[in-house]
Each structure stands twice: as structure tokens, then as C-alpha cells.
Design a protein around this motif. Sequence first.
Motif, mmCIF file in Angstrom:
data_model
loop_
_atom_site.group_PDB
_atom_site.id
_atom_site.type_symbol
_atom_site.label_atom_id
_atom_site.label_comp_id
_atom_site.label_asym_id
_atom_site.label_seq_id
_atom_site.Cartn_x
_atom_site.Cartn_y
_atom_site.Cartn_z
ATOM 1 N N GLN A 198 43.889 37.584 37.639
ATOM 2 C CA GLN A 198 43.103 36.573 36.928
ATOM 3 C C GLN A 198 41.742 37.131 36.543
ATOM 4 O OE1 GLN A 198 42.037 33.201 39.340
ATOM 5 N NE2 GLN A 198 40.685 32.341 37.786
ATOM 6 N N GLY A 199 41.102 37.820 37.479
ATOM 7 C CA GLY A 199 39.764 38.348 37.213
ATOM 8 C C GLY A 199 39.736 39.348 36.075
ATOM 9 N N ARG A 200 40.771 40.141 35.977
ATOM 10 C CA ARG A 200 40.824 41.131 34.889
ATOM 11 C C ARG A 200 40.982 40.470 33.525
ATOM 12 N NH1 ARG A 200 43.737 44.056 39.009
ATOM 13 N NH2 ARG A 200 45.730 43.219 38.261
ATOM 14 N N SER A 201 41.488 39.243 33.501
ATOM 15 C CA SER A 201 41.692 38.542 32.229
ATOM 16 C C SER A 201 40.470 37.731 31.788
ATOM 17 C CB SER A 201 42.907 37.607 32.341
ATOM 18 O OG SER A 201 42.602 36.484 33.165
ATOM 19 N N ILE A 202 39.469 37.593 32.660
ATOM 20 C CA ILE A 202 38.278 36.811 32.334
ATOM 21 C C ILE A 202 37.350 37.649 31.452
ATOM 22 C CG2 ILE A 202 36.205 35.726 33.294
ATOM 23 C CD1 ILE A 202 37.897 35.025 35.771
ATOM 24 N N THR A 203 36.920 37.084 30.347
ATOM 25 C CA THR A 203 36.051 37.808 29.427
ATOM 26 C C THR A 203 34.625 37.858 29.964
ATOM 27 O OG1 THR A 203 35.414 35.855 28.163
ATOM 28 C CG2 THR A 203 37.442 37.001 27.480
ATOM 29 N N ASP A 204 33.858 38.831 29.466
ATOM 30 C CA ASP A 204 32.453 38.912 29.848
ATOM 31 C C ASP A 204 31.715 37.633 29.458
ATOM 32 O OD1 ASP A 204 32.995 41.442 30.743
ATOM 33 O OD2 ASP A 204 32.012 42.487 29.078
ATOM 34 N N ARG A 205 32.072 37.064 28.326
ATOM 35 C CA ARG A 205 31.416 35.832 27.861
ATOM 36 C C ARG A 205 31.687 34.671 28.823
ATOM 37 N NH1 ARG A 205 29.571 33.433 23.085
ATOM 38 N NH2 ARG A 205 28.704 31.411 23.681
ATOM 39 N N ASP A 206 32.937 34.523 29.261
ATOM 40 C CA ASP A 206 33.267 33.445 30.200
ATOM 41 C C ASP A 206 32.532 33.636 31.529
ATOM 42 O OD1 ASP A 206 34.895 32.189 28.384
ATOM 43 O OD2 ASP A 206 36.768 33.032 29.178
ATOM 44 N N TYR A 207 32.433 34.877 31.952
ATOM 45 C CA TYR A 207 31.712 35.179 33.185
ATOM 46 C C TYR A 207 30.232 34.817 33.052
ATOM 47 C CZ TYR A 207 29.428 38.209 36.696
ATOM 48 O OH TYR A 207 28.648 38.720 37.709
ATOM 49 N N GLN A 208 29.617 35.213 31.939
ATOM 50 C CA GLN A 208 28.209 34.901 31.724
ATOM 51 C C GLN A 208 27.985 33.396 31.603
ATOM 52 O OE1 GLN A 208 25.654 36.899 31.996
ATOM 53 N NE2 GLN A 208 26.960 38.699 32.352
ATOM 54 N N SER B 113 48.650 41.039 49.207
ATOM 55 C CA SER B 113 49.340 39.756 49.275
ATOM 56 C C SER B 113 49.419 39.168 47.870
ATOM 57 C CB SER B 113 48.573 38.795 50.188
ATOM 58 O OG SER B 113 47.333 38.445 49.596
ATOM 59 N N ALA B 114 50.350 38.258 47.670
ATOM 60 C CA ALA B 114 50.486 37.606 46.363
ATOM 61 C C ALA B 114 49.208 36.863 45.954
ATOM 62 C CB ALA B 114 51.690 36.660 46.368
ATOM 63 N N PRO B 115 48.547 36.105 46.860
ATOM 64 C CA PRO B 115 47.318 35.416 46.443
ATOM 65 C C PRO B 115 46.221 36.373 45.985
ATOM 66 C CG PRO B 115 48.155 34.439 48.464
ATOM 67 C CD PRO B 115 48.958 35.689 48.224
ATOM 68 N N LEU B 116 46.042 37.491 46.706
ATOM 69 C CA LEU B 116 44.988 38.416 46.309
ATOM 70 C C LEU B 116 45.342 39.118 44.999
ATOM 71 C CD1 LEU B 116 42.276 39.682 46.862
ATOM 72 C CD2 LEU B 116 43.416 41.401 48.285
ATOM 73 N N ASP B 117 46.595 39.509 44.851
ATOM 74 C CA ASP B 117 47.017 40.131 43.599
ATOM 75 C C ASP B 117 46.812 39.169 42.429
ATOM 76 O OD1 ASP B 117 48.180 42.157 41.963
ATOM 77 O OD2 ASP B 117 50.094 41.084 42.033
ATOM 78 N N ASP B 118 47.122 37.892 42.641
ATOM 79 C CA ASP B 118 46.915 36.894 41.591
ATOM 80 C C ASP B 118 45.434 36.766 41.247
ATOM 81 O OD1 ASP B 118 49.613 36.386 41.520
ATOM 82 O OD2 ASP B 118 49.495 34.533 42.691
ATOM 83 N N LEU B 119 44.551 36.779 42.266
ATOM 84 C CA LEU B 119 43.116 36.675 42.021
ATOM 85 C C LEU B 119 42.622 37.847 41.178
ATOM 86 C CD1 LEU B 119 40.351 35.241 42.741
ATOM 87 C CD2 LEU B 119 40.144 36.985 44.538
ATOM 88 N N LEU B 120 43.043 39.056 41.550
ATOM 89 C CA LEU B 120 42.579 40.231 40.821
ATOM 90 C C LEU B 120 43.131 40.257 39.400
ATOM 91 C CD1 LEU B 120 42.804 42.961 43.619
ATOM 92 C CD2 LEU B 120 40.945 41.373 43.084
ATOM 93 N N MET C 99 34.004 34.427 41.124
ATOM 94 C CA MET C 99 34.660 35.145 42.212
ATOM 95 C C MET C 99 35.786 36.034 41.696
ATOM 96 S SD MET C 99 36.246 33.708 45.814
ATOM 97 C CE MET C 99 37.496 32.690 45.056
ATOM 98 N N ALA C 100 36.629 35.514 40.824
ATOM 99 C CA ALA C 100 37.749 36.304 40.324
ATOM 100 C C ALA C 100 37.254 37.499 39.514
ATOM 101 C CB ALA C 100 38.674 35.425 39.482
ATOM 102 N N TYR C 101 36.289 37.277 38.636
ATOM 103 C CA TYR C 101 35.759 38.351 37.794
ATOM 104 C C TYR C 101 35.171 39.470 38.658
ATOM 105 C CZ TYR C 101 32.863 40.576 34.145
ATOM 106 O OH TYR C 101 32.265 41.462 33.278
ATOM 107 N N GLU C 102 34.335 39.102 39.625
ATOM 108 C CA GLU C 102 33.667 40.115 40.439
ATOM 109 C C GLU C 102 34.611 40.771 41.434
ATOM 110 O OE1 GLU C 102 29.134 38.292 40.087
ATOM 111 O OE2 GLU C 102 30.093 38.408 42.065
ATOM 112 N N ALA C 103 35.553 40.011 41.994
ATOM 113 C CA ALA C 103 36.515 40.588 42.934
ATOM 114 C C ALA C 103 37.396 41.618 42.250
ATOM 115 C CB ALA C 103 37.366 39.490 43.555
#
Length: 425
Positions: free
Chosen positions: A317-327, A308-315, A289-293
Motif C-alpha cells: 500500500q505504501g509504495r502505491s501512495i503518491t508524494d502528493r497524497d503523502y504531503q 506476514s501478510a499484514p506487513l506485506d500489505d502495508l508495504l 504510516m504506510a508511505y513511510e514504512a
Amino acid sequence: METSLSALAESVASGELPPSEVVADALERLDRTEPDIRAWVRVDRTRALDAARRLDSTVQKGPLHGIPFGVKDIIDVRGLPTECGSPLRRGRVAADDAHLVARLRELGAIPLGKTVTTEFAYFAPGPTRNPRRLSHTPGGSSSGSAAAVASGVVPLALGSQTAGSLTRPASYCGVAGLVAPVGGPLVTTGFAGLSHTLDAPGILTRTVADVRLAYLALTGPDRLADPVRDLECPRLAVWSGIELVDISDDMQTAVRHTVEAAVADGAELVDFDWPAVTPRLAEAHGTVMAYEASRALASEGRHPAQLSAPLDDLLTQGRSITDRDYQDALAVAAWARSAILTLLTDVDAIIGPAAPGAAPEGLSATGSPILSRPWQLLGLPALTVPGRFDGQGMPLGIQLIGHPERLDRLFALGHTIEHAAHGRH
């Protein structure tokens, strides 16, 4: 006037009620309840009444002829803004209907307006209050749709789920809800997406029979005449959810009583060892969810001051997830889906709590979606069955997880459970 979908559809089809009277009654209920509940972002009053008057003289009637419905404000309705609960989408008017909205119009239904959503269908709540107790959250993100049905304004509303966005509001507000299988036959064309792997459309109504009616109308109108039947000798896998979150005593009791009633009616219980797996699935869900969002909302993510703070935190987090972790997370989902589908060919449903307990007091948060995350990762249909309550009279939903190709059995089981809970079995 009766507010169940099945009763209204029958009354309109028989000529007992004209669509204009049904829509006018819905608007009167809305005017009476909205100051307290605040379920609606925008009411399309004039166009709804005009459409209903045109249908009054229509001879050829669709199965949902004259039925008013609500639309979560991440779903496009032609000529109305889709604002997603965010100032970043304010005033963006949809040129076309979402596929499900267009399909409901073909069936004779009338969109009454747009219902409140949390910001981009994530955590930051809107103004909606729980119709069962105004000081409590209605859940999220399909908060307005659940509240609009629970308050009797409309018998049907569209929602969506990426984590627990429909199951939780259905449980908290005491209505029935279906999260459709990811990938069809209901589609999310015309939805503002958060995660293409996880996003699923959903239906909210007052009863399981009404959910079934709406689903069959949308997917197989040739079968609408078939009555809903109890499922004889169902096989159930019982899931407590306690490995993921604390479950209230009242919710544990509700699940236990539901299972006991099912066994008394002939259900067979099957061993279920998935509690060792669900925490891993919930973690993988969060990664996906974080990666795709972060990619779906990339342009919005460049304006953190308007998030909002929660949505900003999610995005973030998602930008820090590697392609490998997502896969890797997707690989976990693929393995688990194959395994769970094997189980669900042998059992009719996994049965457990739809939420950790009753709707929490307060409007600053929408409750935990954790009990939906494992199953949403796997793209499975989830049916929330109303009818149980805690000691304070607040609703407690029972969650049924089923096979995506065996929804008939899920509806039949839900129908039996709902009637048993209401003492009508």
C-alpha cells in the motif's frame, strides 16, 4: 517482594534491598511466569546479575539504582540482538545501547533482557499471552513489555508507539503507560523505526506515579523529590470514540464512571466537537504510516515470503501512495495539531477509552489501534490509566491526551483518576 517502581527504588536507596536481591527476585519471577506468559525474547541473566552485584557496593546511587527493566525488541541493547520479531533481522547484534537504554543505565537501572514485539512493531503477533487471562491477547506491538510489567517480573519496561502499540497493551494488561510526545524530550535513537513522523518511545509501569518517576528520572532528575499532587478543578474534554469504532458497553461505562468521579471532585467539562474530525485524522495517519514504512523497510519489502501478510500489505500500500497524497496527509496533521494545541491550552486533557474494550480472546490478532491513531498523528502525549475492569474482571484502560509541554498536569490528573478507580481517593 514489592514490584512497584517507586517502592523498589525507595527500598534500594535506603539500603533495605541490595540490587543483587532485586534482580535475583525478578529472575525468579520470570522463571515462574515465563512458561505461561512468554513475554521475553532473550534474558540477559548473567550480565544483569553481574551488573547488580557491582551496584551493591556503589556508594553514589542513581534514582533508579538497581532497578531491572525490560526492553522491547525493536530497541538496541549493547551486545544483544535486535530482531524486531522477524527472521529478516535474526542474529543482528547491537553495537551500542539505544539512547534511552544508555540513559537508564546512567540512572542505575539494569536491562534484564529483550521483550517480545510484533513483527517490526506492526500487527503480526508474537507468542505473548495476557497475564490477566492467558487465552486473551496482550495487545501489540509492545506486547512483551506490557506483559512483563503486568506479571510483576519488572517494574519498568520500554516500549514504543506508531499507531496504538503501547496504549492498547497497557489497557489490555491493566498497567500504566505513557506514549511520549513525538520529537522529544525522550528520543527514538537506537529504535528500529517504522514511521519517522509517527514513532514515539514509551514507558510501561504498574501505576501512574511510577510512570511519572521514570519520566522525571529520564528528563529532569532535579524534580524527583516533588510529590505527585492531585490536580484541582481540572478542565476535561470528553471523547467517546464511537465515531471510529464500536465501543463495548463495559468500556463506555468505565469512561462514564471515571468522568462522573472527576466531576464529583471538582472537574469542569468542556465542549468537544472533534469527533467530526477524528475519522479524517485516522485516515491521514494510515497514509503517513504506510508511505513511510514502505521506505523504512524497503530492503525487507523485497522479501515478501519472509513477511506476514499484514506487513506485506502495508508495504505494498505504501509504495502505491503518491508524494502528493503523502504531503496532503502531513498538511492535515499540521492543521489539526495547531488546532488541538490551542484546545489543550484551555483544557487539561482529552479523556476517553484507551481501547474499544477489554482484551479480545485469542492470540492470532492484537486488537484494534484505531483509538490511538488520531492522536499519534498529532504527536501528542498519551497516558493510559489503569484501575477499571469489565464484568469478567478484565482491565479497561482510560486514555488521557495532553499538551506536550504540560505533562505535569497529565500525570496529576492520571494520578487522581487512578486512585479514584481503586477507591483510594
